[in-house]
Design an enzyme around this catalytic site. Structure first.
Site, PDB file in Angstrom:
ATOM      1  CG  ASP A  17      -2.077   0.950   1.102  1.00  0.00           C
ATOM      2  OD1 ASP A  17      -2.394   1.358  -0.036  1.00  0.00           O
ATOM      3  OD2 ASP A  17      -2.661   1.315   2.140  1.00  0.00           O
ATOM      4  CD1 TRP A  22       7.212   6.507  -3.083  1.00  0.00           C
ATOM      5  CD2 TRP A  22       6.669   6.884  -5.228  1.00  0.00           C
ATOM      6  NE1 TRP A  22       8.380   6.527  -3.820  1.00  0.00           N
ATOM      7  CE2 TRP A  22       8.074   6.748  -5.147  1.00  0.00           C
ATOM      8  CE3 TRP A  22       6.110   7.121  -6.484  1.00  0.00           C
ATOM      9  CZ2 TRP A  22       8.920   6.843  -6.251  1.00  0.00           C
ATOM     10  CZ3 TRP A  22       6.950   7.220  -7.590  1.00  0.00           C
ATOM     11  CH2 TRP A  22       8.332   7.084  -7.470  1.00  0.00           C
ATOM     12  CG  HIS A  34      -0.674   2.178  -9.274  1.00  0.00           C
ATOM     13  ND1 HIS A  34      -0.840   1.808  -7.961  1.00  0.00           N
ATOM     14  CD2 HIS A  34      -1.774   2.918  -9.597  1.00  0.00           C
ATOM     15  CE1 HIS A  34      -1.994   2.297  -7.509  1.00  0.00           C
ATOM     16  NE2 HIS A  34      -2.571   2.980  -8.478  1.00  0.00           N
ATOM     17  CG  LEU A 128       9.666 -16.825  -3.896  1.00  0.00           C
ATOM     18  CD1 LEU A 128       9.499 -16.941  -2.380  1.00  0.00           C
ATOM     19  CD2 LEU A 128      10.160 -15.424  -4.257  1.00  0.00           C
TER      20      LEU A 128
HETATM   21  C1  IPE Z   1      -5.397  -2.811  -0.105  1.00  0.00           C
HETATM   22  O1  IPE Z   1      -5.090  -1.455  -0.259  1.00  0.00           O
HETATM   23  C2  IPE Z   1      -5.365  -3.500  -1.419  1.00  0.00           C
HETATM   24  C3  IPE Z   1      -4.072  -3.556  -2.100  1.00  0.00           C
HETATM   25  C4  IPE Z   1      -2.935  -3.133  -1.674  1.00  0.00           C
HETATM   26  C5  IPE Z   1      -4.111  -4.204  -3.376  1.00  0.00           C
HETATM   27  P1  IPE Z   1      -6.218  -0.330  -0.337  1.00  0.00           P
HETATM   28  O2  IPE Z   1      -5.499   0.958  -0.467  1.00  0.00           O
HETATM   29  O3  IPE Z   1      -7.199  -0.661  -1.390  1.00  0.00           O
HETATM   30  O4  IPE Z   1      -6.916  -0.479   1.089  1.00  0.00           O
HETATM   31  P2  IPE Z   1      -7.863   0.533   1.877  1.00  0.00           P
HETATM   32  O5  IPE Z   1      -8.948   0.945   0.940  1.00  0.00           O
HETATM   33  O6  IPE Z   1      -7.028   1.697   2.285  1.00  0.00           O
HETATM   34  O7  IPE Z   1      -8.344  -0.242   3.055  1.00  0.00           O
HETATM   35  C1  IPE Z   2      -1.777   0.196  -3.317  1.00  0.00           C
HETATM   36  O1  IPE Z   2      -1.508   1.548  -3.346  1.00  0.00           O
HETATM   37  C2  IPE Z   2      -1.957  -0.377  -4.704  1.00  0.00           C
HETATM   38  C3  IPE Z   2      -3.359  -0.750  -5.032  1.00  0.00           C
HETATM   39  C4  IPE Z   2      -4.358  -0.748  -4.207  1.00  0.00           C
HETATM   40  C5  IPE Z   2      -3.576  -1.174  -6.402  1.00  0.00           C
HETATM   41  P1  IPE Z   2      -2.676   2.621  -3.303  1.00  0.00           P
HETATM   42  O2  IPE Z   2      -3.077   2.934  -4.702  1.00  0.00           O
HETATM   43  O3  IPE Z   2      -3.772   2.160  -2.415  1.00  0.00           O
HETATM   44  O4  IPE Z   2      -1.935   3.859  -2.663  1.00  0.00           O
HETATM   45  P2  IPE Z   2      -2.519   4.907  -1.619  1.00  0.00           P
HETATM   46  O5  IPE Z   2      -3.019   4.124  -0.454  1.00  0.00           O
HETATM   47  O6  IPE Z   2      -3.605   5.647  -2.306  1.00  0.00           O
HETATM   48  O7  IPE Z   2      -1.353   5.744  -1.282  1.00  0.00           O
HETATM   49 MG    MG Z   3      -4.148   2.411  -0.446  1.00  0.00          MG
END
Ligand code: IPE
Ligand code: IPE
Ligand code: MG
Length: 247
Positions: A17, A22, A34, A128
């Site tokens: 996450d 970032w 991403h 792995l």
């Molecule tokens: C969880 O992250 C899912 C992934 C990292 C793929 P999210 O950013 O979607 O989670 P919430 O919405 O903050 O709980």
């Molecule tokens: C996690 O990073 C990746 C996915 C959920 C695909 P986020 O996109 O949730 O990043 P933040 O939480 O908005 O920073």
């Molecule tokens: Mg997130």
């Protein structure tokens, strides 16, 4: 030291996450986060091989992430496809087995095909195992396992009282690997967000504020070292675990 208290986790599960934040910090579109996240995945896989971890489960796209803006969702799909294409050869060369867990039937036909092909190419590899959780939800996983059991009950092949923790586990998408020893979530949030709900029952949790694209081998070593300092008791007393029982 018992196997249950081994210093290196055999199975690490990570919620990757913080990509969006970032990118935001750099005044860039979320997509750039991403993209940088894929690089971090590459790095962490390499480090898991060096640390002799057996299984790495990565949360890439949750069942709830469809709720994001359409543009972000389609860019994520594209990135998934590009990353698969670019990485499979390298993974195969390194004896890594790639496995995608989740409800992949919701993806485009071409992405589904690509996923299946990537899995096939690497299926006999013995190093792995990398599980990519895509359109994955812990509740979905439990539901589909229970549905399969209900089908057996309906067909007279199973009695309701024979539904057990074991056969529910056997129907989960991770039934081929041991449950995670260590769970890591980057990006500062301290929640499970519908990742491996059933499988995390006795997993050790580690949270870090580091945003996923910045998570590196040092960060992983810190998490592993925190893990190795813990005593996993599984409901027992500390004395029992250490074999010095005093009732
Ligand atoms: C969880 O992250 C899912 C992934 C990292 C793929 P999210 O950013 O979607 O989670 P919430 O919405 O903050 O709980
Ligand atoms: C996690 O990073 C990746 C996915 C959920 C695909 P986020 O996109 O949730 O990043 P933040 O939480 O908005 O920073
Ligand atoms: Mg997130």
């Amino acid at each position: 030291m018992t196997e249950e208290n081994s210093p290196v986790p055999q199975h690490i599960a990570i919620i990757m996450d913080g990509n969006g934040r970032w990118a935001k910090q750099r005044h860039q579109p979320r997509f750039m986060g991403h993209r940088a996240g894929v690089k971090a995945v590459e790095n962490i896989i390499k480090h898991c091989v060096e640390r002799e971890v057996s299984v790495l489960s990565l949360f890439a796209f949750s069942s709830e992430n469809w709720k994001r803006p359409t543009k972000e969702v389609s860019l994520l799909m594209e990135l998934f496809s590009v990353a698969l294409k670019q990485q499979v050869k390298r993974l195969h060369k390194n004896n890594i087995r790639l496995n995608v867990i989740g409800d992949i039937g919701k993806f485009s036909n071409s992405l589904q095909k690509q996923i299946r092909q990537s899995e096939q190419i690497t299926e006999n590899n013995t190093g792995l195992q990398v599980n990519i959780a895509a359109n994955y939800g812990g509740r979905w996983d439990i539901t589909q396992s229970v549905q399969a059991l209900a089908e057996k009950v309906k067909n007279g092949k199973l009695n309701p009282e024979d539904i057990t923790e074991e056969n529910i586990s056997e129907g989960l998408s991770t039934s081929d690997v041991p449950e995670p020893d260590l769970f890591i979530r980057t990006g500062g949030e301290q929640r499970v967000s519908n990742f491996l709900l059933w499988q995390l029952a006795y997993t050790e949790f580690f949270f870090t504020d580091t945003l996923w694209p910045d998570f590196d081998s040092k960060g992983l070593d810190t998490a592993i070292s925190s893990f190795s300092d813990r005593e996993r008791r599984y409901g027992k007393t500390s004395e029992q675990v250490q074999g010095v029982e005093d009732a």
